[in-house]
Design an enzyme around this catalytic site. Sequence first.
Site, PDB file in Angstrom:
ATOM      1  N   GLY A 149     -32.603 -25.053  16.356  1.00 44.10           N
ATOM      2  CA  GLY A 149     -32.160 -25.983  15.492  1.00 44.10           C
ATOM      3  C   GLY A 149     -32.097 -25.783  14.135  1.00 44.10           C
ATOM      4  O   GLY A 149     -32.611 -24.550  13.661  1.00 44.10           O
ATOM      5  N   HIS A 179     -27.585 -22.836  10.889  1.00 42.16           N
ATOM      6  CA  HIS A 179     -26.767 -22.427   9.635  1.00 42.16           C
ATOM      7  C   HIS A 179     -25.833 -21.325  10.328  1.00 42.16           C
ATOM      8  O   HIS A 179     -25.544 -21.367  11.499  1.00 42.16           O
ATOM      9  CB  HIS A 179     -28.063 -21.545   8.764  1.00 42.16           C
ATOM     10  N   HIS A 231     -26.624 -19.293  13.209  1.00 42.48           N
ATOM     11  CA  HIS A 231     -26.444 -19.748  14.711  1.00 42.48           C
ATOM     12  C   HIS A 231     -24.952 -19.719  14.823  1.00 42.48           C
ATOM     13  O   HIS A 231     -24.486 -19.573  15.954  1.00 42.48           O
ATOM     14  CB  HIS A 231     -26.943 -21.035  14.580  1.00 42.48           C
ATOM     15  N   GLY A 245     -29.555 -13.107  17.941  1.00 44.88           N
ATOM     16  CA  GLY A 245     -29.379 -12.618  16.398  1.00 44.88           C
ATOM     17  C   GLY A 245     -30.349 -11.445  16.498  1.00 44.88           C
ATOM     18  O   GLY A 245     -31.475 -11.579  16.831  1.00 44.88           O
ATOM     19  N   GLN A 277     -37.440  -9.900  19.227  1.00 47.15           N
ATOM     20  CA  GLN A 277     -37.205 -10.892  20.299  1.00 47.15           C
ATOM     21  C   GLN A 277     -36.161 -10.354  21.305  1.00 47.15           C
ATOM     22  O   GLN A 277     -36.357 -10.493  22.374  1.00 47.15           O
ATOM     23  CB  GLN A 277     -36.762 -12.169  19.628  1.00 47.15           C
ATOM     24  N   SER A 288     -31.904 -17.976   7.382  1.00 49.87           N
ATOM     25  CA  SER A 288     -33.035 -18.312   8.328  1.00 49.87           C
ATOM     26  C   SER A 288     -33.282 -19.938   8.358  1.00 49.87           C
ATOM     27  O   SER A 288     -33.135 -20.495   6.996  1.00 49.87           O
ATOM     28  CB  SER A 288     -34.360 -17.754   7.982  1.00 49.87           C
ATOM     29  N   ARG A 290     -36.000 -21.163   7.937  1.00 50.48           N
ATOM     30  CA  ARG A 290     -37.334 -21.224   7.179  1.00 50.48           C
ATOM     31  C   ARG A 290     -36.958 -21.018   5.714  1.00 50.48           C
ATOM     32  O   ARG A 290     -37.836 -21.405   4.830  1.00 50.48           O
ATOM     33  CB  ARG A 290     -38.176 -20.386   7.586  1.00 50.48           C
TER      34      ARG A 290
HETATM   35  P1  AMP Z   1     -33.780 -19.682  15.859  1.00 52.11           P
HETATM   36  O1  AMP Z   1     -33.072 -20.952  15.766  1.00 52.11           O
HETATM   37  O2  AMP Z   1     -34.156 -19.458  14.626  1.00 52.11           O
HETATM   38  O3  AMP Z   1     -34.487 -19.562  16.885  1.00 52.11           O
HETATM   39  O4  AMP Z   1     -32.618 -18.730  16.000  1.00 52.11           O
HETATM   40  C1  AMP Z   1     -31.641 -19.085  17.056  1.00 52.11           C
HETATM   41  C2  AMP Z   1     -30.652 -17.842  17.433  1.00 52.11           C
HETATM   42  O5  AMP Z   1     -30.067 -17.596  16.190  1.00 52.11           O
HETATM   43  C3  AMP Z   1     -31.693 -16.367  17.508  1.00 52.11           C
HETATM   44  O6  AMP Z   1     -30.974 -15.723  18.393  1.00 52.11           O
HETATM   45  C4  AMP Z   1     -31.654 -15.915  16.139  1.00 52.11           C
HETATM   46  O7  AMP Z   1     -31.844 -14.471  16.153  1.00 52.11           O
HETATM   47  C5  AMP Z   1     -30.264 -16.161  15.749  1.00 52.11           C
HETATM   48  N1  AMP Z   1     -30.216 -16.195  14.188  1.00 52.11           N
HETATM   49  C6  AMP Z   1     -31.097 -16.624  13.289  1.00 52.11           C
HETATM   50  N2  AMP Z   1     -30.966 -16.183  11.896  1.00 52.11           N
HETATM   51  C7  AMP Z   1     -29.614 -15.602  12.141  1.00 52.11           C
HETATM   52  C8  AMP Z   1     -28.951 -14.905  11.353  1.00 52.11           C
HETATM   53  N3  AMP Z   1     -29.536 -14.788   9.868  1.00 52.11           N
HETATM   54  N4  AMP Z   1     -27.757 -14.127  11.504  1.00 52.11           N
HETATM   55  C9  AMP Z   1     -27.590 -13.984  12.913  1.00 52.11           C
HETATM   56  N5  AMP Z   1     -28.307 -14.615  13.892  1.00 52.11           N
HETATM   57  C10 AMP Z   1     -29.366 -15.521  13.637  1.00 52.11           C
END
Ligand code: AMP
Length: 291
Positions: A32, A35, A38, A148, A154, A186, A188
């Site tokens: 969640g 951005h 996602h 991503g 991952q 990100s 974060r």
């Molecule tokens: P997260 O919520 O951070 O676990 O991300 C969820 C999914 O979005 C994961 O598959 C991440 O790799 C992908 N993701 C996060 N940041 C990016 C980004 N800047 N570009 C592309 N995919 C992303």
Amino acid sequence: METIRTIQGLRSKLAGLRRERETTVGFMPTLGYMHEGHLSLIRAAKAQDGIVVLSIFVNPLQFGPNEDFAKYPRDTARDLKMAEEAGVDVAFVPDVEEMYPTPMRTKVSVSEVSERLCGASRPGHFDGVAAVVLKLFNIVQPDHAYFGLKDAQQVAVIEQMVHDLNVPVKIVPCPTLRESDGLAMSSRNVYLSPEERSQAPILNRALAEAEEALQNGEVRPEQLRQLVANRISEASLSDIDYVEVMQYPSLTPLDPQVTPKQLIVAVAVRFGKTRLIDNRILDLERMPSHV
Ligand code: AMP
């Protein structure tokens, strides 16, 4: 879009949609605080699948005891609005009780690929990721799952798990989306102070320099590593966790006797309390000079 909080509810909703639409299911698990990164996964799924399922779940299993589980940014109402606008059909938003009603006695541990880079800095992290992703795959049973490449390790861990356990899903890796100054998007990034935020694009610049050096024939991993580490160290607020050059997707050290098809230059850097990661996956067969 329908928002569903229970496993049972999700299963029956998806059974109905599958019957109705006779199409494939695309799925992206997230923590969640969405951005554009996602949203790019949702767009990739929309292009390929007739049913798009998103999960939002901050998974306690993948956070270490001193990490930011409690503080991880959350805004489910905003996420759901963004997901609906992007065309998600079903948002699965379970709570921790729903996902882990009893303590997990089963471990999902992918050896080797999980051990270096973030696996070394964050012990147990990828076991937590593999466990929750396998649970979500069993709950959703998607045809395609979108991840991503910002989190390249991952992707490698999940691909290995799916291969080893014959999980009937195709993993679709998607490119990293960046802010206009190159910082990888990100959730974060919101933790960064204005000064940290202004220094953080150094990660992308250092990785771009490594790519350029490789294109110009610098093939020695230690030299590439040093180049990236030196450049990042120029940012006064940076504190390097790791800079590594490895074979991809095996994430094993480069063997001077063997030319890998792909290598990854991966970095994790702290700015204050915020740990950022980024990487470049370089296709050596497309480089003018092979390693
Ligand atoms: P997260 O919520 O951070 O676990 O991300 C969820 C999914 O979005 C994961 O598959 C991440 O790799 C992908 N993701 C996060 N940041 C990016 C980004 N800047 N570009 C592309 N995919 C992303």
